[in-house]
Design an enzyme around this catalytic site. Structure first.
Site, PDB file in Angstrom:
ATOM      1  N   TYR A 136      -7.878   0.698   1.877  1.00  0.00           N
ATOM      2  CA  TYR A 136      -8.275   0.382   3.251  1.00  0.00           C
ATOM      3  C   TYR A 136      -7.165   0.795   4.227  1.00  0.00           C
ATOM      4  O   TYR A 136      -6.012   0.986   3.846  1.00  0.00           O
ATOM      5  CB  TYR A 136      -8.573  -1.122   3.359  1.00  0.00           C
ATOM      6  N   THR A 175      -5.146  -0.445   6.294  1.00  0.00           N
ATOM      7  CA  THR A 175      -3.869  -1.130   6.476  1.00  0.00           C
ATOM      8  C   THR A 175      -3.046  -1.241   5.193  1.00  0.00           C
ATOM      9  O   THR A 175      -1.951  -1.810   5.203  1.00  0.00           O
ATOM     10  CB  THR A 175      -4.099  -2.554   7.017  1.00  0.00           C
ATOM     11  N   LYS A 176      -3.556  -0.705   4.076  1.00  0.00           N
ATOM     12  CA  LYS A 176      -2.852  -0.856   2.809  1.00  0.00           C
ATOM     13  C   LYS A 176      -1.639   0.083   2.726  1.00  0.00           C
ATOM     14  O   LYS A 176      -1.488   1.000   3.529  1.00  0.00           O
ATOM     15  CB  LYS A 176      -3.808  -0.589   1.643  1.00  0.00           C
ATOM     16  N   ASN A 177      -0.788  -0.139   1.717  1.00  0.00           N
ATOM     17  CA  ASN A 177       0.425   0.687   1.571  1.00  0.00           C
ATOM     18  C   ASN A 177       0.081   2.156   1.357  1.00  0.00           C
ATOM     19  O   ASN A 177       0.840   3.042   1.733  1.00  0.00           O
ATOM     20  CB  ASN A 177       1.282   0.177   0.425  1.00  0.00           C
TER      21      ASN A 177
END
Length: 356
Positions: A178, A180-182
């Protein structure tokens, strides 16, 4: 006033050029670029196979189906997570069984897992939270004793490790890509496994149950990733180590300077990749967690509460008859606050957050 966001996806020229190359190629659906991303994930996790999906939720759903989990089965997991963790078990007809967390790491308590196993238990689904893995050494030992599948909800743990072994390399790993993930692909997921037969079944299930085009062998789903999304993910994977190091450096800055809150505990032998930097605000603090969040917002600092209501307290689960008492989970939900830790933060940003 400059607002410091809780998350800031890093999209550079590499991502833009990679997407443009896919668009110009004329091949937008799952193809060679998706396969390239899968190979990168398999290498990262030290496994033979990675299977790209349309989302992290789809990854969890397919992983459970791939292990043959369905009606009448029980899946032991944590309630201190996003609701998709529990819902994925419901999708299959199984029952999620929620157990409490370790109060230091916020991840599932292995002792609570052992106590919850019944003849119906088929799988353990630990949640690697905020960028730190659950105690996978203890959990895999429990799973072996009871012949249970291990399905890692590693949505927030790309690049994390436990006792030298990467997240997604202990059982069947499920990641979210997604925005906002790393590692972000805007939307997407990944399943990792060392099991050849399971990988083949997962690839079939994500594509309408087809091994050959227009020949459906099982009830499958449209859970494929596109090459457009994969192109973003490939570019992100190339800088993952650098971004995780920046997150860790930002976390270290906070660790040595923050006062009045409980900073994150890192389990010995764990590599924390700080998807979130989550502090615990003691109930003795006059303003409380929510008051502190409002105070920071007034100073232009965004925060996040992950998660204000555990899964077992969600209206859906109340309607399903869940009445669990999980004291550590409920206390964490009332006291945890996540601060910005993403790689885009400047030294001035970090100092502003500490001062506020």
């Amino acid at each position: 006033m400059h607002i410091i966001p809780i998350a800031s996806p890093y999209i550079g020229d590499e991502e833009k050029l990679a997407v443009l190359a896919v668009l110009e190629s004329g091949h937008l659906a799952a193809g060679a670029v998706t396969e390239r991303l899968e190979r990168a994930f398999a290498e990262l996790c030290g496994v033979r196979h990675a299977v790209a999906t349309s989302s992290g939720t789809a990854a969890l759903h397919l992983a459970l189906l791939g292990h043959g989990i369905g009606a009448g089965d029980e899946v032991i997991t944590a309630s201190f997570s996003f609701v998709a963790t529990g819902n994925a078990a419901l999708f299959t007809g199984a029952r999620p069984v929620f157990v409490d967390i370790d109060p230091d790491t916020y991840t599932i308590d292995p002792a609570a897992i052992d106590a919850a196993i019944t003849p119906r238990t088929r799988a353990i689904m630990p949640v690697h939270l905020y960028g730190q893995t659950a105690d996978m050494t203890a959990i895999t030992a429990i799973a072996r004793r009871h012949n249970l599948a291990v399905i890692e909800d590693a949505a927030q743990a790309v690049g994390a490790a436990c006792d030298g072994r990467p997240a997604g390399g202990f059982g069947t790993g499920c990641f979210s890509l997604y925005a906002t993930k790393n590692v972000a692909s805007a939307e997407g997921g990944m399943i990792t496994t060392d099991d050849d037969a399971l990988a083949e079944r997962l690839r079939m299930l994500r594509h309408h149950g087809q091994r050959e085009r227009y020949l459906s062998e099982a009830l499958g789903y449209n859970y494929r990733m596109t090459d457009v999304h994969a192109a973003i993910g490939v570019a992100q994977m190339a800088r993952l180590e650098d971004m995780n190091r920046r997150r860790a450096a930002n976390a270290a800055h906070f660790d040595t300077r923050l006062r009045g809150v409980v900073t994150p505990f890192v389990r010995p032998g764990s590599r924390h990749v700080y998807h979130q930097y989550t502090v615990r605000v003691p109930s003795t603090l006059a303003m409380g967690r929510d008051g502190l969040a409002r105070s920071l917002a007034e100073r232009g600092i965004s925060t996040g509460v992950y998660y204000p209501a555990p899964i077992h307290q969600q209206p859906l689960y109340r309607d399903l008859g869940y009445r669990d008492s999980l004291p550590e989970t409920e206390r964490a939900a009332a006291e945890c606050l996540s601060l910005p830790v993403h790689p885009a933060l400047t030294r001035d940003d970090l100092d502003r957050i500490v001062a506020a």
